[in-house]
Scaffold this motif. Structure first.
Motif, short mmCIF file in Angstrom:
data_model
loop_
_atom_site.label_atom_id
_atom_site.label_comp_id
_atom_site.label_asym_id
_atom_site.label_seq_id
_atom_site.Cartn_x
_atom_site.Cartn_y
_atom_site.Cartn_z
N MET A 1 2.29 -44.44 0.38
CA MET A 1 1.97 -45.78 -0.14
C MET A 1 1.13 -46.56 0.87
SD MET A 1 5.28 -47.22 -2.17
CE MET A 1 5.81 -46.50 -3.72
N ALA A 2 1.55 -46.53 2.13
CA ALA A 2 0.81 -47.25 3.17
C ALA A 2 -0.61 -46.71 3.29
CB ALA A 2 1.55 -47.14 4.50
N SER A 3 -0.76 -45.37 3.24
CA SER A 3 -2.10 -44.77 3.33
C SER A 3 -2.95 -45.17 2.14
CB SER A 3 -1.98 -43.25 3.40
OG SER A 3 -1.30 -42.85 4.57
N GLY A 4 -2.34 -45.20 0.95
CA GLY A 4 -3.07 -45.59 -0.25
C GLY A 4 -3.54 -47.03 -0.19
N ILE A 5 -2.69 -47.91 0.32
CA ILE A 5 -3.06 -49.33 0.45
C ILE A 5 -4.17 -49.51 1.48
CG2 ILE A 5 -2.23 -51.58 1.22
CD1 ILE A 5 0.50 -50.80 -0.07
N LYS A 6 -4.05 -48.81 2.61
CA LYS A 6 -5.09 -48.90 3.64
C LYS A 6 -6.44 -48.43 3.10
CE LYS A 6 -1.97 -48.35 7.59
NZ LYS A 6 -1.49 -47.42 8.67
N ALA A 7 -6.42 -47.34 2.34
CA ALA A 7 -7.67 -46.83 1.76
C ALA A 7 -8.27 -47.82 0.77
CB ALA A 7 -7.41 -45.49 1.08
N LEU A 8 -7.41 -48.46 -0.01
CA LEU A 8 -7.86 -49.46 -0.98
C LEU A 8 -8.52 -50.64 -0.26
CD1 LEU A 8 -7.69 -49.94 -4.09
CD2 LEU A 8 -5.59 -51.23 -3.67
N THR B 1 -5.30 -56.28 6.58
CA THR B 1 -3.99 -56.59 5.99
C THR B 1 -3.71 -58.09 6.05
OG1 THR B 1 -2.92 -56.12 8.12
CG2 THR B 1 -3.02 -54.32 6.50
N GLU B 2 -4.29 -58.79 7.04
CA GLU B 2 -4.06 -60.23 7.16
C GLU B 2 -4.67 -61.02 5.99
OE1 GLU B 2 -5.04 -58.29 9.64
OE2 GLU B 2 -3.17 -58.35 10.81
N GLU B 3 -5.62 -60.40 5.28
CA GLU B 3 -6.26 -61.08 4.15
C GLU B 3 -5.48 -60.89 2.85
OE1 GLU B 3 -10.86 -60.94 4.41
OE2 GLU B 3 -10.17 -59.17 5.51
N ALA C 1 9.78 -59.27 4.91
CA ALA C 1 8.69 -59.57 5.83
C ALA C 1 7.86 -58.31 6.07
CB ALA C 1 9.26 -60.08 7.16
N GLY C 2 6.64 -58.51 6.57
CA GLY C 2 5.77 -57.39 6.88
C GLY C 2 6.44 -56.41 7.84
N HIS C 3 6.17 -55.13 7.67
CA HIS C 3 6.71 -54.03 8.47
C HIS C 3 8.17 -53.71 8.15
CE1 HIS C 3 3.16 -53.66 10.95
NE2 HIS C 3 3.21 -54.94 11.29
N THR C 4 8.83 -54.50 7.29
CA THR C 4 10.24 -54.23 6.99
C THR C 4 10.39 -53.00 6.10
OG1 THR C 4 10.70 -56.61 7.09
CG2 THR C 4 12.37 -55.21 6.06
N LEU C 5 9.58 -52.90 5.04
CA LEU C 5 9.66 -51.78 4.11
C LEU C 5 8.53 -50.78 4.31
CD1 LEU C 5 10.70 -53.40 0.71
CD2 LEU C 5 12.14 -52.40 2.48
N LEU D 1 3.09 -51.84 7.32
CA LEU D 1 1.94 -52.71 7.10
C LEU D 1 2.37 -54.14 7.39
CD1 LEU D 1 0.80 -51.33 3.62
CD2 LEU D 1 -0.38 -50.92 5.78
N ASN D 2 1.47 -54.92 7.91
CA ASN D 2 1.78 -56.32 8.18
C ASN D 2 1.52 -57.18 6.95
OD1 ASN D 2 2.54 -58.59 9.67
ND2 ASN D 2 0.44 -58.99 10.32
#
Length: 336
Positions: free
Chosen positions: A50-57, A65-67, A106-110, A113-114
């Protein structure tokens, strides 16, 4: 901007959204769902994918991620096989209740990703489970978000019933207030997939195209289910290959009709629970499956329902997007 996650058994859909006009900026599908937790013994693979998919998106649009304001997720991701188990809410429940009881992290909990993550709870029937009568027991995770999308995008006459045809067959009752009042589910979609993957019946329908609806074949499946039960009728698909001059497409229609005719039994439980089966009924899923269920439910259920079919992939996608966006907006309007 924010991200919607719609996570199922074997795949997860990601949507990058514009916060202003709720426009879909981009979308992606990763081939990982909660089945990976079963296969691998933990949810670490699911988190990583999931994290890799979001980063690619985000990378495709040069975004950090801050945006991203938040991620809002529904489906099996909220189960004990997903990222974190969220208790079901008890029916009846609508958009406001789902928003009120969504759980924030919060970010990084699940995810690594921040980005803050919001999990939408599923819904369970209001019933007291007892061995003497199990009919009232039912649960959903993810379908509640699609149901919210139907209510907002299609504005059905209430009360109404939704029939979602995916890995399960799920009947959802929507009451006069536009709340999910309950559901009834069968495992037909997953059983059909297992038959094609794990039994020799698959060889009798191999490479079959969708057949034109044939009343003779559908009637035969209906009679067989009534007389001999589901399991023998499934096996009859194999026997037909050597007993009648049939094509693979005809045998496939017989097997699919058997699944749908067995699902007719859900209507009895639906009536017992007070579903409105004589008003608007929305069939949601693959076009050929919706057409078959429409035919079977119309011919054998003795109802006066007004059927509507939502079958193209874009429209089905938009149900989850519209529902999750509405819940996200309700959360923003009523911050905890």
């Amino acid at each position: 901007m924010f991200i919607i996650i719609d996570s199922g058994s074997s795949a997860t859909r990601l949507y990058l959204m514009d916060s202003g006009d709720l426009r879909v900026i981009d979308r992606s599908v990763i081939q990982a769902g909660v089945n990976s937790t079963i296969d691998k013994g933990s949810n670490e693979f699911l988190k990583t994918e999931m994290a890799s998919g979001i980063k690619a998106l985000l990378s495709r649009h040069s975004l950090s991620t801050e945006e991203i304001e938040f991620i809002i997720a529904s489906g099996m991701i909220t189960s004990n096989l997903g990222l974190h188990e969220i208790p079901h809410r008890e029916a009846p429940a609508g958009i406001e209740q789902l928003a009120k009881h969504a759980v924030r992290f919060a970010g990084h909990t699940l995810l690594p990703l921040n980005i803050p993550v919001i999990l939408i709870p599923g819904i369970k029937n209001k019933t007291t489970a007892q061995w003497e009568d199990l009919r009232g027991i039912d649960l959903m995770r993810g379908e509640e978000t699609q149901a919210a999308g139907v209510l907002l995008a299609w504005q059905p006459t209430l009360p109404c019933t939704l029939i979602e045809l995916g890995s399960t067959t799920k009947l959802i009752s929507i009451n006069e207030e536009g709340e999910i009042a309950g559901s009834i589910t069968s495992l037909s979609g997953q059983i059909y997939a297992a038959i094609l993957k794990q039994t020799f019946v698959a060889s009798s329908v191999e490479n079959a195209e969708d057949a034109v609806l044939d009343e003779t074949i559908i009637d035969a499946a209906y009679r067989s289910i009534s007389q001999s039960g589901f399991l023998r009728t499934v096996l009859m698909t194999r026997f037909l290959q050597f007993s009648l001059p049939t094509t693979a497409a005809q045998r496939k229609l017989f097997l699919e009709s058997a699944m749908a005719c067995d699902d007719l039994k859900l209507l009895s439980d639906a009536q017992h629970q007070g579903f409105n089966l004589n008003g608007d009924v929305y069939l949601i899923g693959n076009a050929s499956r919706c057409t078959l269920y429409h035919y079977i439910f119309s011919h054998y259920a003795e109802r006066n329902a007004r059927f509507h079919i939502i079958s193209d992939a874009e429209s089905i996608d938009m149900l989850a997007i519209t529902g999750a966006s509405a819940i996200a907006r309700a959360i923003q309007n009523n911050p905890q």
